[in-house]
Design a protein around this motif. Structure first.
Motif, short mmCIF file in Angstrom:
data_model
loop_
_atom_site.label_atom_id
_atom_site.label_comp_id
_atom_site.label_asym_id
_atom_site.label_seq_id
_atom_site.Cartn_x
_atom_site.Cartn_y
_atom_site.Cartn_z
N UNK A 154 -53.70 -35.19 -45.30
CA UNK A 154 -53.88 -36.76 -46.14
C UNK A 154 -54.80 -36.33 -47.10
N UNK A 155 -56.14 -35.49 -46.86
CA UNK A 155 -57.25 -35.16 -47.62
C UNK A 155 -56.20 -34.70 -48.93
N UNK A 156 -55.63 -33.76 -48.51
CA UNK A 156 -55.24 -33.00 -50.06
C UNK A 156 -55.22 -34.09 -51.50
N UNK A 157 -55.77 -33.91 -53.07
CA UNK A 157 -55.08 -33.97 -53.80
C UNK A 157 -54.64 -33.16 -55.01
N UNK A 158 -54.59 -34.16 -56.15
CA UNK A 158 -53.98 -33.19 -57.00
C UNK A 158 -55.17 -32.05 -57.35
N UNK A 159 -56.47 -31.94 -57.38
CA UNK A 159 -57.68 -31.20 -57.94
C UNK A 159 -57.24 -29.95 -56.69
N UNK A 160 -56.85 -29.95 -55.20
CA UNK A 160 -56.83 -28.95 -54.02
C UNK A 160 -54.98 -28.72 -54.83
N UNK A 161 -53.59 -29.26 -55.37
CA UNK A 161 -52.57 -28.78 -55.96
C UNK A 161 -53.75 -28.01 -57.21
N UNK A 162 -53.58 -27.98 -57.51
CA UNK A 162 -54.93 -27.54 -59.65
C UNK A 162 -55.32 -25.64 -58.11
N UNK A 163 -56.24 -25.72 -57.49
CA UNK A 163 -56.29 -25.41 -56.53
C UNK A 163 -55.92 -24.50 -56.40
N UNK A 164 -54.76 -24.43 -55.74
CA UNK A 164 -53.59 -23.58 -54.98
C UNK A 164 -52.95 -22.75 -56.31
N UNK A 165 -52.31 -24.24 -57.49
CA UNK A 165 -52.17 -23.23 -58.15
C UNK A 165 -52.28 -21.70 -59.35
N UNK A 166 -53.86 -21.72 -59.23
CA UNK A 166 -54.94 -21.48 -59.71
C UNK A 166 -54.55 -19.94 -59.07
N UNK A 167 -54.52 -20.26 -57.35
CA UNK A 167 -54.87 -19.41 -56.24
C UNK A 167 -54.30 -18.32 -56.78
N UNK A 168 -52.99 -19.22 -57.25
CA UNK A 168 -51.19 -17.54 -56.60
C UNK A 168 -51.61 -17.33 -58.14
N UNK A 169 -52.33 -17.56 -59.42
CA UNK A 169 -51.76 -16.44 -60.30
C UNK A 169 -52.75 -14.87 -59.62
N UNK A 170 -52.96 -14.96 -58.92
CA UNK A 170 -53.99 -12.97 -58.86
C UNK A 170 -52.66 -12.54 -58.29
N UNK A 171 -51.55 -13.04 -57.31
CA UNK A 171 -49.97 -12.35 -57.44
C UNK A 171 -49.09 -12.57 -58.78
N UNK A 172 -49.43 -13.05 -59.37
CA UNK A 172 -48.26 -13.28 -60.65
C UNK A 172 -47.86 -12.07 -61.13
N UNK A 173 -46.74 -11.88 -62.76
CA UNK A 173 -46.54 -10.79 -62.85
C UNK A 173 -45.84 -11.26 -64.56
N UNK A 174 -46.30 -12.25 -65.26
CA UNK A 174 -46.33 -12.57 -65.95
C UNK A 174 -47.41 -11.98 -66.74
N UNK A 175 -46.80 -11.16 -67.29
CA UNK A 175 -48.34 -10.55 -69.29
C UNK A 175 -48.52 -12.10 -70.22
N UNK A 176 -49.83 -12.71 -69.58
CA UNK A 176 -49.92 -13.36 -70.87
C UNK A 176 -50.81 -12.67 -71.68
N UNK A 177 -51.15 -12.97 -72.84
CA UNK A 177 -51.51 -12.26 -73.70
C UNK A 177 -52.79 -13.23 -74.49
N UNK A 178 -54.17 -12.48 -74.31
CA UNK A 178 -55.72 -13.67 -74.88
C UNK A 178 -54.50 -13.07 -76.31
N UNK A 179 -55.69 -14.49 -77.12
CA UNK A 179 -55.65 -14.54 -78.95
C UNK A 179 -57.03 -13.20 -79.29
N UNK A 180 -57.16 -12.38 -78.97
CA UNK A 180 -58.29 -10.87 -79.10
C UNK A 180 -57.35 -9.85 -79.24
N UNK A 181 -56.29 -9.71 -78.64
CA UNK A 181 -55.09 -8.99 -78.12
C UNK A 181 -54.06 -8.71 -79.61
N UNK A 182 -53.87 -7.62 -79.71
CA UNK A 182 -52.77 -7.80 -81.20
C UNK A 182 -51.36 -7.91 -80.72
#
Length: 201
Positions: free
Chosen positions: A75-103
């Protein structure tokens, strides 16, 4: 915020399986209205793949709320908590996302490995939010208070899509369906000219 318990086996982004923690029994948050009782008659329809995945995602989010510091109620969960959850899941990701410094930034098929981070693919996150949004309302949540439908969540998903499209050199634009060409009415052949009668001069 402390991270949640270590998942048993993170799943691939390709199948949009976002279950990262084994659901625990009990608790109102982890319960799902779509669960099928064990030992039921064979006539009971088994849940579809979508329903099964939605229940696992709902249990995973419930476990995340329990492990949150301090613990959060739904009942106290907000959109900000959902964003925290999505960022938390990134540590289990398997998709390579290149930075702008990457060739290989913007290269869809890099010829060599690079140290860029692995993230959850945008398509996986988008599908996950869709399932959780539905599960929230199925478990008694009000549509107008649905944190998974918050504007901040929509903006975050759009940002992730644009970032990954640029970094990976791919397009996420939906392909427009080609409309079939309009059917032309068949043209009737013109009647042959009438031959002049023999009596006409």
């Amino acid at each position: 915020m402390d991270s949640a318990s270590t998942p048993e086996s993170p799943n691939s982004d390709n199948n949009h399986n976002m279950t990262t923690m084994s659901p625990t029994s009990g608790g109102s948050v982890g319960a799902s209205s779509s669960s099928v009782a064990l030992g039921s008659s064979s006539s009971s329809p088994s849940p579809s793949r979508y329903e099964s995945q939605k229940r696992r995602d709902w249990n995973t989010f419930g476990q995340y709320l329990k492990n949150h510091r301090p613990p959060l109620s739904l009942s106290r969960c907000s959109g900000a908590h959902v964003l925290e959850f999505l960022r938390y899941l990134d540590q289990f990701g398997k998709t390579k996302v290149h930075t702008q410094m990457c060739p290989f930034f913007g290269h869809p098929n890099p010829p060599a490995p690079c140290p860029c981070p692995l993230r959850q693919a945008w398509g996986s996150l988008d599908a996950l939010i869709g399932r959780l949004r539905a599960a929230y309302e199925e478990n008694g949540g009000k549509p107008e208070a649905n944190p998974f439908g918050a504007r901040a969540v929509r903006l975050y998903l759009r940002e992730v899509r644009e970032l990954q499209a640029k970094a990976r050199g791919i397009s996420y634009e939906k392909k427009k369906r080609k409309r079939p060409p309009p059917q032309q009415q068949p043209q009737m052949p013109a009647p042959p000219p009438t031959a002049p009668s023999a009596g006409s001069a």
